[in-house]
Scaffold this active site. Structure first.
Site, PDB file in Angstrom:
ATOM      1  N   GLU A 116       0.812  -1.222   0.000  1.00 43.75           N
ATOM      2  CA  GLU A 116       0.000   0.000   0.000  1.00 43.75           C
ATOM      3  C   GLU A 116       0.842   1.268   0.000  1.00 43.75           C
ATOM      4  OE1 GLU A 116      -3.511  -1.989   2.735  1.00 43.75           O
ATOM      5  OE2 GLU A 116      -2.304  -0.365   3.543  1.00 43.75           O
ATOM      6  N   CYS A 129       3.168   8.404   2.086  1.00 42.89           N
ATOM      7  CA  CYS A 129       3.479   7.355   3.063  1.00 42.89           C
ATOM      8  C   CYS A 129       3.748   6.066   2.290  1.00 42.89           C
ATOM      9  CB  CYS A 129       2.278   7.211   3.993  1.00 42.89           C
ATOM     10  SG  CYS A 129       2.442   5.865   5.148  1.00 42.89           S
ATOM     11  N   CYS A 136       4.389  -7.565   7.669  1.00 39.30           N
ATOM     12  CA  CYS A 136       5.386  -7.218   8.681  1.00 39.30           C
ATOM     13  C   CYS A 136       5.546  -8.409   9.611  1.00 39.30           C
ATOM     14  CB  CYS A 136       4.938  -5.990   9.479  1.00 39.30           C
ATOM     15  SG  CYS A 136       6.191  -5.401  10.642  1.00 39.30           S
ATOM     16  N   CYS A 140       2.759  -6.158  16.144  1.00 38.37           N
ATOM     17  CA  CYS A 140       2.264  -5.226  17.161  1.00 38.37           C
ATOM     18  C   CYS A 140       0.754  -5.458  17.275  1.00 38.37           C
ATOM     19  CB  CYS A 140       2.563  -3.782  16.762  1.00 38.37           C
ATOM     20  SG  CYS A 140       4.333  -3.490  16.598  1.00 38.37           S
ATOM     21  N   CYS A 143      -1.886  -3.333  15.372  1.00 38.20           N
ATOM     22  CA  CYS A 143      -1.607  -3.010  13.965  1.00 38.20           C
ATOM     23  C   CYS A 143      -2.091  -4.120  13.057  1.00 38.20           C
ATOM     24  CB  CYS A 143      -0.109  -2.792  13.770  1.00 38.20           C
ATOM     25  SG  CYS A 143       0.346  -2.573  12.038  1.00 38.20           S
ATOM     26  N   CYS A 389      -3.129   1.792   7.722  1.00 34.69           N
ATOM     27  CA  CYS A 389      -2.191   0.779   7.256  1.00 34.69           C
ATOM     28  C   CYS A 389      -2.750  -0.647   7.239  1.00 34.69           C
ATOM     29  CB  CYS A 389      -1.008   0.858   8.206  1.00 34.69           C
ATOM     30  SG  CYS A 389       0.298  -0.232   7.834  1.00 34.69           S
TER      31      CYS A 389
HETATM   32  N1  SAH Z   1       6.845  -0.509  11.253  1.00 31.88           N
HETATM   33  C1  SAH Z   1       7.078   0.870  11.457  1.00 31.88           C
HETATM   34  C2  SAH Z   1       6.439   1.756  10.405  1.00 31.88           C
HETATM   35  C3  SAH Z   1       5.062   1.390   9.928  1.00 31.88           C
HETATM   36  S1  SAH Z   1       3.740   1.555  11.091  1.00 31.88           S
HETATM   37  C4  SAH Z   1       6.631   1.280  12.838  1.00 31.88           C
HETATM   38  O1  SAH Z   1       5.981   0.494  13.513  1.00 31.88           O
HETATM   39  O2  SAH Z   1       6.987   2.380  13.243  1.00 31.88           O
HETATM   40  C5  SAH Z   1       3.469   3.318  11.096  1.00 31.88           C
HETATM   41  C6  SAH Z   1       2.763   3.840  12.336  1.00 31.88           C
HETATM   42  O3  SAH Z   1       1.363   3.494  12.321  1.00 31.88           O
HETATM   43  C7  SAH Z   1       3.335   3.262  13.621  1.00 31.88           C
HETATM   44  O4  SAH Z   1       3.518   4.245  14.593  1.00 31.88           O
HETATM   45  C8  SAH Z   1       2.242   2.305  14.016  1.00 31.88           C
HETATM   46  O5  SAH Z   1       2.334   2.032  15.365  1.00 31.88           O
HETATM   47  C9  SAH Z   1       0.983   3.039  13.608  1.00 31.88           C
HETATM   48  N2  SAH Z   1      -0.212   2.182  13.537  1.00 31.88           N
HETATM   49  C10 SAH Z   1      -0.291   0.924  13.102  1.00 31.88           C
HETATM   50  N3  SAH Z   1      -1.564   0.454  13.197  1.00 31.88           N
HETATM   51  C11 SAH Z   1      -2.314   1.451  13.710  1.00 31.88           C
HETATM   52  C12 SAH Z   1      -3.714   1.570  14.036  1.00 31.88           C
HETATM   53  N4  SAH Z   1      -4.564   0.579  13.846  1.00 31.88           N
HETATM   54  N5  SAH Z   1      -4.134   2.745  14.546  1.00 31.88           N
HETATM   55  C13 SAH Z   1      -3.257   3.776  14.713  1.00 31.88           C
HETATM   56  N6  SAH Z   1      -1.939   3.709  14.421  1.00 31.88           N
HETATM   57  C14 SAH Z   1      -1.457   2.566  13.926  1.00 31.88           C
HETATM   58 FE1  SF4 Z   2       5.016  -3.870  11.862  1.00 28.57          FE
HETATM   59 FE2  SF4 Z   2       2.693  -2.670  12.316  1.00 28.57          FE
HETATM   60 FE3  SF4 Z   2       4.397  -3.073  14.339  1.00 28.57          FE
HETATM   61 FE4  SF4 Z   2       4.995  -1.250  12.452  1.00 28.57          FE
HETATM   62  S1  SF4 Z   2       3.271  -1.163  13.886  1.00 28.57           S
HETATM   63  S2  SF4 Z   2       6.354  -2.823  13.320  1.00 28.57           S
HETATM   64  S3  SF4 Z   2       4.086  -2.238  10.610  1.00 28.57           S
HETATM   65  S4  SF4 Z   2       3.349  -4.671  13.142  1.00 28.57           S
END
Ligand code: SAH
Ligand code: SF4
Length: 416
Positions: A116, A129, A136, A140, A143, A389
């Site tokens: 994306e 972005c 990934c 997390c 996410c 994302c």
């Molecule tokens: N992997 C990297 C970059 C991609 S995620 C990282 O984790 O930093 C980019 C940002 O989006 C991160 O801060 C992540 O924690 C946030 N993010 C992911 N899923 C989300 C969600 N459902 N709601 C709000 N922020 C989210």
């Molecule tokens: Fe991976 Fe999502 Fe965690 Fe970023 S926030 S490291 S994209 S699992």
């Protein structure tokens, strides 16, 4: 220590990949790499050097993908190039335009992997972005991308290709103005461009590595791609306008500073071990203390170039006044030039959390702000097009192929 998912970097795809038709895609290659592939294909060193510079300019500065219009190449060289090379773009599977101007693309690689990209226009900037991986490995818990099985790292070409495609879609060739250089070397490179194009119509001004994937687990490809994006003779985006977001891959942070020196964003999201272990499992490997120390040591950060700490607001999980005060304590303890970005949690089907209330987010922000640290709340953008994302990719997997094709056509027409 074992953490959920595979935390080790996955194998990288080969850099110069011939396509099914045997031609080599030049997108993502540096000028030296272009020279090498030209020489391998039969040009002598001197020709290779000259032609690689011309090609680099046409590709990245002008956005041209058709060798036949490269007027400074001889008439015999143009078909010779076209037989052996392409200047590719990722395939667009879906393109969406939100009511608020946000655009989102679902892109597909040559080997049919989907990833994306989002463009977010604001009054004073336009932020692209981009993704660094398909899926990934880091899981997390809040996410959606983390729920996908990692398929693979994106190549430099697929990372640079996102920027190229966005510039195509925004109609920014060739009059989009490059960023003005921050150092003498860059200034020299960019002089010619700036003299030629003093347009003020720039839309894409900033890049954030905040799409799918953990950029520091695909560091070599991300670095090579950003070097191409920053090259003053091509796309020429200043490193000051590029932000790399990491969930905290501590051993790679110093290298990011030394080798690409872009702005750093840290997905902190929690201030104590128990909570961060739960929501960002990588914390079990690299602690908050190690992470903040790596930030304190990050080369190039200063009060004018602060590190962003991203903090997703999860109801009753990480959003108390005490959490906010502890966040301030930690940032002070490590003497970090910091700004905090509070992100309202964007729920997805099956997610285990809820977003904190607007009042809670405001109160949290105020505590940080009163301590002298900026703590804006990120405005959700593009919710009508699932700009969060990982959501678009999942939704698309539920649609039929025919429906996708129809949507892609419709959206392409709408975007012009
Ligand atoms: N992997 C990297 C970059 C991609 S995620 C990282 O984790 O930093 C980019 C940002 O989006 C991160 O801060 C992540 O924690 C946030 N993010 C992911 N899923 C989300 C969600 N459902 N709601 C709000 N922020 C989210
Ligand atoms: Fe991976 Fe999502 Fe965690 Fe970023 S926030 S490291 S994209 S699992």
């Amino acid at each position: 220590m074992q953490i959920p998912g595979h935390i080790d970097p996955v194998p990288l795809p080969a850099k110069v990949t011939p396509r099914d038709d045997g031609r080599v895609d030049l997108i993502g290659l540096s000028v030296l790499e272009i020279r090498d592939v030209l020489v391998q294909a039969g040009l002598d060193e001197k020709q290779g050097k000259l032609r690689s510079k011309q090609l680099f300019h046409w590709m990245y500065h002008r956005g041209i993908d058709d060798f036949s219009v490269m007027t400074d190449m001889s008439k015999t060289l143009r078909p010779w190039l076209a037989e052996r090379f392409v200047i590719g773009r990722p395939e667009t599977v879906e393109a969406h335009l939100s009511e608020d101007g946000t655009r989102k693309w679902l892109l597909r690689s040559a080997d049919k992997q989907d990833y994306e990209m989002v463009f977010i226009p604001d009054e004073d900037r336009g932020t692209l972005c981009i993704s660094s991986q398909v899926g990934c490995t880091l899981n997390c818990r809040f996410c959606h991308t983390g729920t996908m099985r990692l398929v693979r790292n994106l190549s430099p070409g697929e990372i640079v290709g996102q920027v190229m495609l966005a510039r195509d879609a925004l109609g920014e060739w060739p009059k989009g103005v490059m960023d003005f250089a921050d150092d003498e070397d860059e200034a020299e490179n960019t002089k010619e461009y700036n003299q030629a194009y003093k347009s003020d119509g720039r839309l894409l001004t900033n890049i954030v590595l905040m799409g799918m994937g953990e950029p520091l687990y695909n560091f070599d490809n991300v670095r090579d791609a950003m070097k191409v994006v920053m090259d003053g003779a091509g796309l020429a985006l200043s490193r000051r306008r590029i932000t790399l977001s990491t969930s905290g891959v501590v051993p790679m942070i110093a290298r990011a500073g030394e080798e690409i020196s872009v702005n750093l964003a840290i997905s902190l999201h929690a201030v104590n071990k128990e909570t961060r272990d739960e929501i960002v499992p990588l914390n079990r490997k690299y602690s908050i203390e190690e992470l903040l120390q790596a930030c304190a040591d990050y080369p190039g950060s200063s009060n004018s170039r602060r590190i962003t700490f991203e903090y997703v607001m999860l109801k009753d999980k990480n959003d108390s006044d005490e959490d906010a005060r502890e966040l301030v304590n930690l940032l002070r303890k490590y003497d970090l030039p910091a700004k905090v970005n509070l992100i309202p949690f964007n729920p997805w089907p099956g997610s285990a959390y809820e977003c904190s209330s607007p009042e809670r987010i405001k109160a949290f922000s105020k505590i940080i702000f009163n301590a002298g640290i900026s703590a804006p709340v990120r405005t959700p953008r593009g919710r009508d097009i699932m700009a969060a994302c990982g959501q678009l990719k999942s939704a698309s997997e539920k649609k039929s192929r025919a429906e996708l094709d129809r949507l892609a056509e419709e959206k392409q027409a709408a975007l012009g």
